[in-house]
Design an enzyme around this catalytic site. Sequence first.
Site, PDB file in Angstrom:
ATOM      1  N   LYS A 207      41.037  72.355  57.896  1.00  0.00           N
ATOM      2  CA  LYS A 207      42.251  72.075  58.656  1.00  0.00           C
ATOM      3  C   LYS A 207      43.122  71.126  57.847  1.00  0.00           C
ATOM      4  O   LYS A 207      42.696  70.022  57.502  1.00  0.00           O
ATOM      5  CB  LYS A 207      41.898  71.457  60.012  1.00  0.00           C
ATOM      6  CG  LYS A 207      43.125  71.077  60.825  1.00  0.00           C
ATOM      7  CD  LYS A 207      42.761  70.639  62.223  1.00  0.00           C
ATOM      8  CE  LYS A 207      43.986  70.205  63.003  1.00  0.00           C
ATOM      9  NZ  LYS A 207      43.655  69.792  64.372  1.00  0.00           N
ATOM     10  N   ARG A 217      52.098  69.495  69.211  1.00  0.00           N
ATOM     11  CA  ARG A 217      52.020  68.083  69.606  1.00  0.00           C
ATOM     12  C   ARG A 217      52.978  67.799  70.756  1.00  0.00           C
ATOM     13  O   ARG A 217      52.680  66.982  71.621  1.00  0.00           O
ATOM     14  CB  ARG A 217      52.260  67.176  68.399  1.00  0.00           C
ATOM     15  CG  ARG A 217      51.104  67.272  67.414  1.00  0.00           C
ATOM     16  CD  ARG A 217      51.254  66.367  66.201  1.00  0.00           C
ATOM     17  NE  ARG A 217      50.199  66.640  65.223  1.00  0.00           N
ATOM     18  CZ  ARG A 217      50.216  66.221  63.974  1.00  0.00           C
ATOM     19  NH1 ARG A 217      51.225  65.496  63.524  1.00  0.00           N
ATOM     20  NH2 ARG A 217      49.218  66.521  63.158  1.00  0.00           N
ATOM     21  N   LYS A 262      43.198  76.590  58.947  1.00  0.00           N
ATOM     22  CA  LYS A 262      44.348  76.244  59.784  1.00  0.00           C
ATOM     23  C   LYS A 262      45.301  75.352  59.031  1.00  0.00           C
ATOM     24  O   LYS A 262      44.839  74.398  58.402  1.00  0.00           O
ATOM     25  CB  LYS A 262      43.835  75.530  61.035  1.00  0.00           C
ATOM     26  CG  LYS A 262      44.904  75.064  61.987  1.00  0.00           C
ATOM     27  CD  LYS A 262      44.272  74.284  63.100  1.00  0.00           C
ATOM     28  CE  LYS A 262      45.371  73.777  64.016  1.00  0.00           C
ATOM     29  NZ  LYS A 262      44.869  72.879  65.014  1.00  0.00           N
ATOM     30  N   TYR A 327      49.378  82.487  69.680  1.00  0.00           N
ATOM     31  CA  TYR A 327      50.108  82.427  70.950  1.00  0.00           C
ATOM     32  C   TYR A 327      50.734  83.785  71.274  1.00  0.00           C
ATOM     33  O   TYR A 327      51.209  83.996  72.378  1.00  0.00           O
ATOM     34  CB  TYR A 327      51.178  81.329  70.879  1.00  0.00           C
ATOM     35  CG  TYR A 327      50.568  79.980  70.566  1.00  0.00           C
ATOM     36  CD1 TYR A 327      49.932  79.252  71.561  1.00  0.00           C
ATOM     37  CD2 TYR A 327      50.575  79.461  69.267  1.00  0.00           C
ATOM     38  CE1 TYR A 327      49.321  78.033  71.279  1.00  0.00           C
ATOM     39  CE2 TYR A 327      49.977  78.246  68.967  1.00  0.00           C
ATOM     40  CZ  TYR A 327      49.345  77.537  69.977  1.00  0.00           C
ATOM     41  OH  TYR A 327      48.735  76.349  69.692  1.00  0.00           O
TER      42      TYR A 327
END
Length: 339
Positions: A207, A217, A262, A327
């Site tokens: 990551k 965030r 990621k 998403y």
Amino acid sequence: MRPTPRLSSQAPYPTTRFRRTRASAALRDLTQENRLSVKDLIWPIFVREGEGVEEPIPSMPGVNRLSVDRAVEAAKMAQGLGIPAICIFPYTGMEARTEDCALAWSPDNISNRAIRAIKAAVPELAIMTDIALDPYNINGHDGYVVGGEIVNDETVEALVKMAIAQADAGADILGPSDMMDGRIGAMRDALEAAGHRNVTILSYSAKYASAFYGPFRDAVGASAALAGGDKKTYQMNPGNSDEALRLVERDLSEGADMVMVKPGMPYLDMCRRVKDAFGVPTYAYQVSGEYAMIRGAGDNGWIDLEKAMMESLLAFKRAGCDGVLTYFAPAAARLLGGV
Ligand code: PBG
């Protein structure tokens, strides 16, 4: 070094015309090397307090924070579309955040309540979680901050408690996204001791400290808490590549079942390297900033949203991934026709 691919020698043009196999949709289908399936998708969702709430996230158009009842509906929809797994992220306001992050391992925090409710309603759908202290931390960091330093070993103890609480709630896949050292082994030992032998760990092994997490965030309420700070002392340097392989090797040796790279698109080279080196279940996270870019350009008519979305997801398969957190999962599932 990667071995040279074994390709059969090609006779020169015109014996070989590459355009022959591209000349019709049928031939293109037959010769396609990689394919995206709805079974490759993991759908991240955001949960918050309340009832009947679907609160839009401005920097992620089309994505909402859902109260638990709505999250259950979303999970049913995902199941109906053939999506195998969802991933739950909690939104917590400033008032719920503390220095000791005790809410993180409370059986009654919003994540654990959502896990229970979804498991009860759609037991076949796999539930993935997020393990990191940032939603509960007053300063927005994934670990405890002591005297300005993000402390590793104390954080790991807290993360282990979080992992057990999520497993107790019924989670199938734990997702440590914190990048502390030693957390996979500590979690694995604790899971075995608690009788959670079949709970899997999908480690956020590679990551990177990325600007592409900005909209996320906002979504979880961490931007204000982090107050312009960064996560560079625990997340990876975007300039590094070999280090990711060492991290994956370490996490596998500590008991990770699956690993993640990621963000996704800017790090496709890492997906390929990890898959080639280890041959283990490998996932990418198409993160919030990637979603926002594609969605924003699509909404403005600058690119074809559906085509760009599907092309971006197929790229993860080509790069060697077994699946992708995105998403776009429901939208992509609808276009894929559900199977
Ligand atoms: C935090 C966490 C982050 C994401 C998943 N878990 C953000 C961060 O590290 O600050 C990012 C997901 C996204 O951007 O979509 N533990």
